[in-house]
Enzyme design. Sequence first.
Site, short mmCIF file in Angstrom:
data_model
loop_
_atom_site.label_atom_id
_atom_site.label_comp_id
_atom_site.label_asym_id
_atom_site.label_seq_id
_atom_site.Cartn_x
_atom_site.Cartn_y
_atom_site.Cartn_z
N GLU A 16 -3.66 -10.04 3.49
CA GLU A 16 -4.56 -9.75 4.60
C GLU A 16 -5.69 -10.76 4.77
OE1 GLU A 16 -2.83 -5.64 3.63
OE2 GLU A 16 -3.35 -7.47 2.56
N GLU A 35 0.83 -1.20 0.00
CA GLU A 35 0.00 0.00 0.00
C GLU A 35 0.86 1.25 0.00
OE1 GLU A 35 -3.53 -2.29 2.47
OE2 GLU A 35 -2.37 -0.73 3.45
#
Length: 246
Positions: free
Chosen positions: A130, A110
């Site tokens: 995740e 990210e």
Amino acid sequence: MTVDYSCAEGIAQVHLNRPERLNAVVPALVEDLLAAFARAREDGARVIVLAGRGKSFCAGHDLKEPVPVETEEQTRARLERIQDVTRAIRDFPGIVIAAVHGYALGAGAEFALGCDLVVAQTSAEFGFPEVGVGLSVTGGISSLLPKLVGLARAKEMLLLGERIHPPRAHQLGLINSYALNHEKHAMKLARRIAEQPPVAAGLAKRALDLGLDSTLEQAMATEVDHAIVTSLSGEGDEPREEFGRG
């Protein structure tokens, strides 16, 4: 300090500096990273090169850290503080180049993909693990990733958590280029950009981001809601323990 900073000739170099943990994200690193971006702005840097010390750029959230005991409001504040890194990259008046090697996973991916340009080392690995550990993305990637690779590919990357290597990442549009010496290549780009008229370069970035970011804040708010749900669900307990034994 968990982040190293230097600035010369209009180029700030910001290195994540937790090499013993593959630069995994903890609150101190977030604070130091935000402070480095603020310092680059104060120094009048035209370009920031964001890289990592040691074997990796950033392996994501540090899952070997104890799970914080906190209220929902505290969890929300912590997650939104991590999102401030995406905001700092986007709000920086100059250009931010990610120089990625080793792992760029989860929050690390990210951080990298939120930058204006991404240069990877040939052996780098990008990915979003995740879902596999019972967590949720948080860095605006739910808005940014579909715009980079398309909705179908974005869902595939998040749901399967597979590692993406530079040739494929370049083909998908995740990165701009890859090279054996990624930092040297990133600095070469930084010097070229630093020589451009700064107002024009900043406005070019801003014009593109305004079109891209029209729903980014809404997406990041949704991410925090989802991350709170996953943190309370207990689904990540067993995967975290397994990771810690690895």
